[in-house]
Scaffold this motif. Sequence first.
Motif, PDB file in Angstrom:
ATOM      1  N   GLY A 267       1.730  10.423  18.709  1.00  0.00           N
ATOM      2  CA  GLY A 267       1.164   9.189  19.274  1.00  0.00           C
ATOM      3  C   GLY A 267       2.004   7.965  18.934  1.00  0.00           C
ATOM      4  O   GLY A 267       3.042   8.067  18.275  1.00  0.00           O
ATOM      5  N   THR A 268       1.517   6.816  19.416  1.00  0.00           N
ATOM      6  CA  THR A 268       2.270   5.559  19.241  1.00  0.00           C
ATOM      7  C   THR A 268       1.420   4.498  18.549  1.00  0.00           C
ATOM      8  O   THR A 268       0.245   4.320  18.899  1.00  0.00           O
ATOM      9  CB  THR A 268       2.721   5.016  20.623  1.00  0.00           C
ATOM     10  N   VAL A 269       2.041   3.819  17.595  1.00  0.00           N
ATOM     11  CA  VAL A 269       1.402   2.663  16.957  1.00  0.00           C
ATOM     12  C   VAL A 269       2.233   1.435  17.325  1.00  0.00           C
ATOM     13  O   VAL A 269       3.441   1.419  17.090  1.00  0.00           O
ATOM     14  CB  VAL A 269       1.385   2.807  15.408  1.00  0.00           C
ATOM     15  N   VAL A 270       1.609   0.432  17.935  1.00  0.00           N
ATOM     16  CA  VAL A 270       2.338  -0.819  18.169  1.00  0.00           C
ATOM     17  C   VAL A 270       1.816  -1.881  17.214  1.00  0.00           C
ATOM     18  O   VAL A 270       0.626  -2.020  16.989  1.00  0.00           O
ATOM     19  CB  VAL A 270       2.284  -1.327  19.645  1.00  0.00           C
ATOM     20  N   MET A 271       2.768  -2.635  16.691  1.00  0.00           N
ATOM     21  CA  MET A 271       2.450  -3.609  15.649  1.00  0.00           C
ATOM     22  C   MET A 271       2.450  -5.013  16.253  1.00  0.00           C
ATOM     23  O   MET A 271       3.515  -5.570  16.508  1.00  0.00           O
ATOM     24  CB  MET A 271       3.527  -3.537  14.551  1.00  0.00           C
ATOM     25  N   VAL A 272       1.267  -5.545  16.505  1.00  0.00           N
ATOM     26  CA  VAL A 272       1.167  -6.878  17.096  1.00  0.00           C
ATOM     27  C   VAL A 272       0.845  -7.911  16.012  1.00  0.00           C
ATOM     28  O   VAL A 272       1.410  -8.995  15.979  1.00  0.00           O
ATOM     29  CB  VAL A 272       0.085  -6.940  18.201  1.00  0.00           C
ATOM     30  N   GLY A 273      -0.071  -7.542  15.126  1.00  0.00           N
ATOM     31  CA  GLY A 273      -0.449  -8.453  14.037  1.00  0.00           C
ATOM     32  C   GLY A 273       0.715  -8.632  13.081  1.00  0.00           C
ATOM     33  O   GLY A 273       1.513  -7.724  12.898  1.00  0.00           O
ATOM     34  N   MET A 274       0.825  -9.831  12.564  1.00  0.00           N
ATOM     35  CA  MET A 274       1.922 -10.092  11.616  1.00  0.00           C
ATOM     36  C   MET A 274       1.309 -10.508  10.291  1.00  0.00           C
ATOM     37  O   MET A 274       0.630 -11.518  10.212  1.00  0.00           O
ATOM     38  CB  MET A 274       2.822 -11.205  12.128  1.00  0.00           C
ATOM     39  N   GLY A 275       1.561  -9.743   9.270  1.00  0.00           N
ATOM     40  CA  GLY A 275       1.030 -10.080   7.952  1.00  0.00           C
ATOM     41  C   GLY A 275       2.156 -10.451   7.010  1.00  0.00           C
ATOM     42  O   GLY A 275       3.104 -11.121   7.407  1.00  0.00           O
ATOM     43  N   PRO A 276       2.077  -9.972   5.780  1.00  0.00           N
ATOM     44  CA  PRO A 276       3.149 -10.275   4.819  1.00  0.00           C
ATOM     45  C   PRO A 276       4.468  -9.595   5.207  1.00  0.00           C
ATOM     46  O   PRO A 276       4.484  -8.660   6.007  1.00  0.00           O
ATOM     47  CB  PRO A 276       2.606  -9.697   3.509  1.00  0.00           C
ATOM     48  N   GLN A 277       5.575 -10.088   4.651  1.00  0.00           N
ATOM     49  CA  GLN A 277       6.913  -9.551   4.953  1.00  0.00           C
ATOM     50  C   GLN A 277       7.032  -8.081   4.558  1.00  0.00           C
ATOM     51  O   GLN A 277       7.633  -7.287   5.273  1.00  0.00           O
ATOM     52  CB  GLN A 277       7.975 -10.354   4.189  1.00  0.00           C
ATOM     53  N   ASP A 278       6.500  -7.753   3.388  1.00  0.00           N
ATOM     54  CA  ASP A 278       6.627  -6.383   2.888  1.00  0.00           C
ATOM     55  C   ASP A 278       5.273  -5.709   2.858  1.00  0.00           C
ATOM     56  O   ASP A 278       4.325  -6.230   2.273  1.00  0.00           O
ATOM     57  CB  ASP A 278       7.230  -6.393   1.478  1.00  0.00           C
ATOM     58  N   VAL A 279       5.214  -4.552   3.522  1.00  0.00           N
ATOM     59  CA  VAL A 279       3.962  -3.805   3.604  1.00  0.00           C
ATOM     60  C   VAL A 279       4.252  -2.355   3.234  1.00  0.00           C
ATOM     61  O   VAL A 279       5.259  -1.788   3.674  1.00  0.00           O
ATOM     62  CB  VAL A 279       3.384  -3.882   5.049  1.00  0.00           C
ATOM     63  N   LYS A 280       3.378  -1.759   2.427  1.00  0.00           N
ATOM     64  CA  LYS A 280       3.559  -0.355   2.026  1.00  0.00           C
ATOM     65  C   LYS A 280       2.837   0.530   3.055  1.00  0.00           C
ATOM     66  O   LYS A 280       1.639   0.369   3.270  1.00  0.00           O
ATOM     67  CB  LYS A 280       2.953  -0.166   0.627  1.00  0.00           C
ATOM     68  N   VAL A 281       3.600   1.412   3.706  1.00  0.00           N
ATOM     69  CA  VAL A 281       2.993   2.275   4.732  1.00  0.00           C
ATOM     70  C   VAL A 281       3.306   3.753   4.469  1.00  0.00           C
ATOM     71  O   VAL A 281       4.337   4.062   3.867  1.00  0.00           O
ATOM     72  CB  VAL A 281       3.499   1.911   6.164  1.00  0.00           C
ATOM     73  N   PRO A 282       2.458   4.662   4.939  1.00  0.00           N
ATOM     74  CA  PRO A 282       2.703   6.102   4.764  1.00  0.00           C
ATOM     75  C   PRO A 282       3.751   6.610   5.761  1.00  0.00           C
ATOM     76  O   PRO A 282       3.422   7.302   6.722  1.00  0.00           O
ATOM     77  CB  PRO A 282       1.321   6.722   4.990  1.00  0.00           C
ATOM     78  N   LEU A 283       4.987   6.249   5.505  1.00  0.00           N
ATOM     79  CA  LEU A 283       6.072   6.501   6.458  1.00  0.00           C
ATOM     80  C   LEU A 283       6.351   7.995   6.645  1.00  0.00           C
ATOM     81  O   LEU A 283       6.612   8.439   7.777  1.00  0.00           O
ATOM     82  CB  LEU A 283       7.343   5.776   5.992  1.00  0.00           C
ATOM     83  N   ILE A 284       6.281   8.755   5.546  1.00  0.00           N
ATOM     84  CA  ILE A 284       6.625  10.175   5.655  1.00  0.00           C
ATOM     85  C   ILE A 284       5.551  10.913   6.468  1.00  0.00           C
ATOM     86  O   ILE A 284       5.860  11.752   7.314  1.00  0.00           O
ATOM     87  CB  ILE A 284       6.825  10.807   4.253  1.00  0.00           C
ATOM     88  N   ASN A 285       4.293  10.523   6.247  1.00  0.00           N
ATOM     89  CA  ASN A 285       3.194  11.053   7.066  1.00  0.00           C
ATOM     90  C   ASN A 285       3.510  10.822   8.539  1.00  0.00           C
ATOM     91  O   ASN A 285       3.397  11.716   9.379  1.00  0.00           O
ATOM     92  CB  ASN A 285       1.882  10.347   6.641  1.00  0.00           C
ATOM     93  N   ALA A 286       3.937   9.583   8.870  1.00  0.00           N
ATOM     94  CA  ALA A 286       4.251   9.231  10.261  1.00  0.00           C
ATOM     95  C   ALA A 286       5.412  10.077  10.786  1.00  0.00           C
ATOM     96  O   ALA A 286       5.353  10.609  11.903  1.00  0.00           O
ATOM     97  CB  ALA A 286       4.593   7.743  10.353  1.00  0.00           C
ATOM     98  N   CYS A 287       6.454  10.211   9.979  1.00  0.00           N
ATOM     99  CA  CYS A 287       7.660  10.943  10.420  1.00  0.00           C
ATOM    100  C   CYS A 287       7.347  12.417  10.662  1.00  0.00           C
ATOM    101  O   CYS A 287       7.793  12.994  11.670  1.00  0.00           O
ATOM    102  CB  CYS A 287       8.773  10.815   9.392  1.00  0.00           C
ATOM    103  N   CYS A 288       6.593  13.008   9.741  1.00  0.00           N
ATOM    104  CA  CYS A 288       6.310  14.447   9.849  1.00  0.00           C
ATOM    105  C   CYS A 288       5.436  14.752  11.072  1.00  0.00           C
ATOM    106  O   CYS A 288       5.363  15.890  11.518  1.00  0.00           O
ATOM    107  CB  CYS A 288       5.605  14.963   8.600  1.00  0.00           C
ATOM    108  N   ARG A 289       4.767  13.719  11.583  1.00  0.00           N
ATOM    109  CA  ARG A 289       3.905  13.942  12.754  1.00  0.00           C
ATOM    110  C   ARG A 289       4.499  13.281  14.016  1.00  0.00           C
ATOM    111  O   ARG A 289       3.819  13.138  15.025  1.00  0.00           O
ATOM    112  CB  ARG A 289       2.497  13.414  12.460  1.00  0.00           C
ATOM    113  N   GLU A 290       5.772  12.920  13.927  1.00  0.00           N
ATOM    114  CA  GLU A 290       6.483  12.287  15.046  1.00  0.00           C
ATOM    115  C   GLU A 290       5.703  11.112  15.651  1.00  0.00           C
ATOM    116  O   GLU A 290       5.612  10.948  16.873  1.00  0.00           O
ATOM    117  CB  GLU A 290       6.861  13.313  16.128  1.00  0.00           C
ATOM    118  N   VAL A 291       5.109  10.326  14.756  1.00  0.00           N
ATOM    119  CA  VAL A 291       4.416   9.102  15.216  1.00  0.00           C
ATOM    120  C   VAL A 291       5.474   8.043  15.507  1.00  0.00           C
ATOM    121  O   VAL A 291       6.386   7.828  14.710  1.00  0.00           O
ATOM    122  CB  VAL A 291       3.434   8.612  14.122  1.00  0.00           C
ATOM    123  N   VAL A 292       5.347   7.408  16.654  1.00  0.00           N
ATOM    124  CA  VAL A 292       6.280   6.337  17.023  1.00  0.00           C
ATOM    125  C   VAL A 292       5.673   5.006  16.577  1.00  0.00           C
ATOM    126  O   VAL A 292       4.560   4.669  16.979  1.00  0.00           O
ATOM    127  CB  VAL A 292       6.507   6.320  18.557  1.00  0.00           C
TER     128      VAL A 292
END
Length: 353
Positions: A267-292
């Motif tokens: 699936g796809t996640v689009v980032m419209v909201g803008m918060g702080p410059q640095d955000v901690k995200v579960p990137l490996i979870n996203a990569c392993c599931r081919e999340v865009v």
Amino acid sequence: MDAPEENLTAVLHAVNDLRLENRPIPVPKDDEVLLEMHCVGICGSDVHYYVKGAIGDFVLKEPMVMGHEASGVVVEIGKNVKNLKPGDRVAIEPGVPCRKCSYCKEGCYNLCRDIVFCATPPYHGNLARYYTHAADFCYKLPDYLTMEEGALLEPLAVGVHACRKANVTLGSTVLITGSGPIGLVSLIAAKAMGASKVLVTDVVTQRLNLAKSFGADGVLSVRKYDTEPILAEKVKEALGGMPSICIECSGVESSIRLAIVAVRAGGTVVMVGMGPQDVKVPLINACCREVVIKGVFRYANDYPLAMELLSTGKVDIRKMITHNYTLEETLLAYDTARTGQGNPVKIMIHCNK
Ligand code: 572
Ligand code: ZN
């Protein structure tokens, strides 16, 4: 033209120093129009400059006229203007790009490095009685659209752009995190583009109720103590499966994380909201599931579609407007936006006399 002399203008001088001043009525250049301003909405970014004086690298250094969600009436045209005439009611697209760089030539002019965007330092906005703008970034409003709708085309274009970038289509199942103005316009655009189910999250019940009134198929109230797996499960339950698309409109880390873990594989996640410059995200979870995960920035070529959307008459976007003020009441309007008193969603300032 028999020029009226007064041009009351809302100028931000420094943090918490917003003033109403009389400035000269500008003269349109050859490719510009002079507009009598009507509706100017207050955007989150306007409030941010008012309260903090900066967003990222964009820092208020000189006094700046506020406002970028606007509509007006043409009073004078430059000598090269062919698309408009005096009396035309228009929606103003606030960012005028250089038209020459590779981004502009490729159609993604929102990425132009030299874009002149209203009320983004160092450029002035249009919260004034009179204002000049590039004629080809003004869109003539049909008679059946109001000046309020004209101003609301600006945030709506953000929602349309986000949904186009996410490839929302017939049958999409969509999670929207955040039910503020941008969450709501994304909801409106997603439903118009054929999404079969849209679920909207927020922490404020009143905002969720507004989402329902704009056609959300479900709403989810999120609380601080809700864990990611529990919320992801609730999303799945509410939508009858994991969403194919998440539109993140809050800028809050916990919501950004939820959008990533809740979306289905591929699936796809689009980032419209803008918060702080640095955000901690579960990137490996996203990569392993081919999340865009896609960034989206403002809009490009989206005003005409946003106008078509309102022209169907199926949505009354004006329901977003919770507060109205005159230009003379601008300081009061910004105070309401700053304090959040009365739970404002969209505050509209009316500039014409
Ligand atoms: O209406 C367009 C708009 N864009 C916003 C915010 C509010 N309204 N953006 C967030 C801030 N960025 S920025 O790059 N910047 C200040 C230029 O940080 C632009 C897009
Ligand atoms: Zn804005």
